[in-house]
Design a protein around this motif. Structure first.
Motif, PDB file in Angstrom:
ATOM      1  N   ALA A 158      -5.984  -9.208  -5.960  1.00 26.45           N
ATOM      2  CA  ALA A 158      -5.676  -7.790  -6.121  1.00 26.45           C
ATOM      3  C   ALA A 158      -6.681  -6.887  -5.405  1.00 26.45           C
ATOM      4  O   ALA A 158      -6.369  -5.733  -5.100  1.00 26.45           O
ATOM      5  N   ASP A 159      -7.882  -7.414  -5.120  1.00 24.29           N
ATOM      6  CA  ASP A 159      -8.870  -6.606  -4.392  1.00 24.29           C
ATOM      7  C   ASP A 159      -8.696  -6.706  -2.883  1.00 24.29           C
ATOM      8  O   ASP A 159      -9.477  -6.120  -2.129  1.00 24.29           O
ATOM      9  N   GLY A 160      -7.699  -7.451  -2.422  1.00 24.47           N
ATOM     10  CA  GLY A 160      -7.420  -7.567  -0.995  1.00 24.47           C
ATOM     11  C   GLY A 160      -8.023  -8.778  -0.323  1.00 24.47           C
ATOM     12  O   GLY A 160      -7.723  -9.047   0.844  1.00 24.47           O
ATOM     13  N   SER A 161      -8.851  -9.540  -1.026  1.00 26.56           N
ATOM     14  CA  SER A 161      -9.482 -10.721  -0.434  1.00 26.56           C
ATOM     15  C   SER A 161      -8.497 -11.881  -0.378  1.00 26.56           C
ATOM     16  O   SER A 161      -7.684 -12.067  -1.283  1.00 26.56           O
ATOM     17  N   ARG A 182      -3.577  -1.023  -3.066  1.00 26.00           N
ATOM     18  CA  ARG A 182      -2.636   0.017  -3.482  1.00 26.00           C
ATOM     19  C   ARG A 182      -1.398  -0.604  -4.131  1.00 26.00           C
ATOM     20  O   ARG A 182      -0.923  -0.135  -5.166  1.00 26.00           O
ATOM     21  N   LEU A 183      -0.875  -1.676  -3.546  1.00 26.66           N
ATOM     22  CA  LEU A 183       0.289  -2.346  -4.104  1.00 26.66           C
ATOM     23  C   LEU A 183      -0.022  -2.991  -5.459  1.00 26.66           C
ATOM     24  O   LEU A 183       0.833  -3.081  -6.336  1.00 26.66           O
ATOM     25  N   ALA A 184      -1.264  -3.451  -5.623  1.00 24.45           N
ATOM     26  CA  ALA A 184      -1.657  -4.132  -6.853  1.00 24.45           C
ATOM     27  C   ALA A 184      -1.831  -3.180  -8.030  1.00 24.45           C
ATOM     28  O   ALA A 184      -1.844  -3.626  -9.185  1.00 24.45           O
ATOM     29  N   ASP A 185      -1.976  -1.883  -7.752  1.00 26.05           N
ATOM     30  CA  ASP A 185      -2.195  -0.909  -8.812  1.00 26.05           C
ATOM     31  C   ASP A 185      -1.004  -0.908  -9.772  1.00 26.05           C
ATOM     32  O   ASP A 185       0.145  -0.694  -9.359  1.00 26.05           O
ATOM     33  N   GLU A 199       8.422   1.304  -0.008  1.00 27.04           N
ATOM     34  CA  GLU A 199       8.085   1.945   1.260  1.00 27.04           C
ATOM     35  C   GLU A 199       6.620   1.735   1.551  1.00 27.04           C
ATOM     36  O   GLU A 199       5.744   2.020   0.732  1.00 27.04           O
ATOM     37  N   LEU A 200       6.318   1.195   2.744  1.00 27.88           N
ATOM     38  CA  LEU A 200       4.934   1.042   3.178  1.00 27.88           C
ATOM     39  C   LEU A 200       4.580   2.180   4.128  1.00 27.88           C
ATOM     40  O   LEU A 200       5.326   2.438   5.067  1.00 27.88           O
ATOM     41  N   PHE A 258      -0.617  -6.859   6.140  1.00 29.72           N
ATOM     42  CA  PHE A 258      -1.250  -6.204   4.997  1.00 29.72           C
ATOM     43  C   PHE A 258      -2.736  -6.026   5.261  1.00 29.72           C
ATOM     44  O   PHE A 258      -3.435  -6.985   5.609  1.00 29.72           O
ATOM     45  N   SER A 259      -3.222  -4.815   5.079  1.00 30.33           N
ATOM     46  CA  SER A 259      -4.665  -4.566   5.085  1.00 30.33           C
ATOM     47  C   SER A 259      -5.172  -4.706   3.659  1.00 30.33           C
ATOM     48  O   SER A 259      -4.389  -4.600   2.697  1.00 30.33           O
ATOM     49  N   PRO A 260      -6.478  -4.949   3.460  1.00 28.97           N
ATOM     50  CA  PRO A 260      -7.009  -4.995   2.085  1.00 28.97           C
ATOM     51  C   PRO A 260      -6.708  -3.725   1.294  1.00 28.97           C
ATOM     52  O   PRO A 260      -6.384  -3.785   0.108  1.00 28.97           O
ATOM     53  N   THR A 261      -6.757  -2.571   1.965  1.00 26.81           N
ATOM     54  CA  THR A 261      -6.472  -1.307   1.287  1.00 26.81           C
ATOM     55  C   THR A 261      -5.024  -1.248   0.819  1.00 26.81           C
ATOM     56  O   THR A 261      -4.725  -0.802  -0.298  1.00 26.81           O
ATOM     57  N   ALA A 262      -4.111  -1.718   1.666  1.00 30.27           N
ATOM     58  CA  ALA A 262      -2.693  -1.721   1.301  1.00 30.27           C
ATOM     59  C   ALA A 262      -2.443  -2.655   0.117  1.00 30.27           C
ATOM     60  O   ALA A 262      -1.663  -2.324  -0.793  1.00 30.27           O
TER      61      ALA A 262
END
Length: 276
Positions: free
Chosen positions: A67-70, A34-37, A275-276, A27-31
């Motif tokens: 949720a921010d990827g951290s 997006r999933l957390a939205d 789907e990722l 998982f990247s922070p961006t991914a």
């Protein structure tokens, strides 16, 4: 790539949990964002990842992403969901599970009636271990917010917390004060901010502004930090009922040098694929 996952919740604090043992995961922070939205993704407060053990002394490695990827080192509500999840998938049949995190090791005990007890951490008030920039005596500190002096207790229970006393938690300016303290340069890694109303020695009310998330319905590590802060000042008993917007948790802290124990429910909401 289709990713298998589960959605779980603990007193309204919700999680996407992924088995990283049976399927390849990265998982990247961006991914994660997006999933957390909650409108375009799965929607969650934290993403939890189950990984193989990093040492023979533990059963799994437990990773937590806001949720921010951290990535963070502790989530008490998430830990309870983690324990129920690995049992649900048959990754273990133990009732007592030991895991490692980036903050250290912890025990999880699956109880009856859907409850799970987790040993969160041995609390520390040392500024460099929280971490925070204040020097001088603690653990009570003061900060100027818009010209108003605000007092709080700073500590770590595997992640940083600032706990403020309030007369009525329902009237507390959680979003405004929580964000101001959370993002203050005093806390180089930001901090979770708890607003604590003491009802009696065995009962408190609490709201928590979580770093990287905002206010959540419940925060397990925040409940632990609040009880430790109250106990440290001689205001609370060893075992306390913590009433949060999402429900009630039981926190037990015998005292200095001992881990905090957190007991509460953990519920599977659904399982799915994305789907990722």
């Amino acid at each position: 790539m289709l990713l298998n996952f589960a959605k779980m919740q603990a007193l309204g604090n919700d999680f996407m949990i992924v088995d990283g043992i049976s399927q390849p995961v990265a998982f990247s922070p961006t991914a994660i964002q997006r999933l957390a939205d909650r409108k375009r993704g799965v929607g969650f407060d934290q993403l939890l990842l189950v990984e193989p053990p990093y040492s023979p002394e533990v059963d799994f490695h437990y990773r937590i992403f806001n949720a921010d990827g951290s990535e963070v080192g502790q989530c008490g509500n998430g830990a309870r969901c983690f324990a129920r999840f690995v049992r649900h998938l048959g990754l273990t049949w133990k009732n007592r599970i030991r895991v490692s995190t980036i903050a250290g090791e912890m025990n999880m005990q699956i109880e009856e009636e859907g409850l799970v007890t987790v040993d969160i951490a041995v609390p520390t008030f040392e500024p460099e271990q929280i971490p925070m920039q204040f020097v001088g005596p603690g653990p009570q500190h003061k900060m100027l917010l818009d010209g108003v002096e605000t007092s709080f207790t700073a500590l770590s229970v595997g992640n940083p917390h600032a706990v403020l006393d309030v007369r009525d938690v329902a009237l507390a300016a959680v979003a405004e004060i929580g964000q101001a303290i959370c993002e203050s340069p005093v806390f180089p890694q930001q901090t979770n901010v708890g607003f604590l109303q003491i009802i009696d020695r065995a009962t408190v009310r609490l709201r928590v502004y979580e770093r990287g998330v905002g206010e959540t319905e419940a925060c397990g590590s925040g409940a632990c930090a609040a009880v430790v802060a109250g106990r440290q000042r001689g205001l609370l008993d060893e075992q306390v009922q913590v009433q949060l917007p999402g429900g009630t948790l039981t926190v037990r802290w015998p005292g200095e040098g001992q881990p905090v124990q957190l007991t509460g429910p953990a519920v599977l909401v659904y399982e799915g694929q994305i789907e990722l």
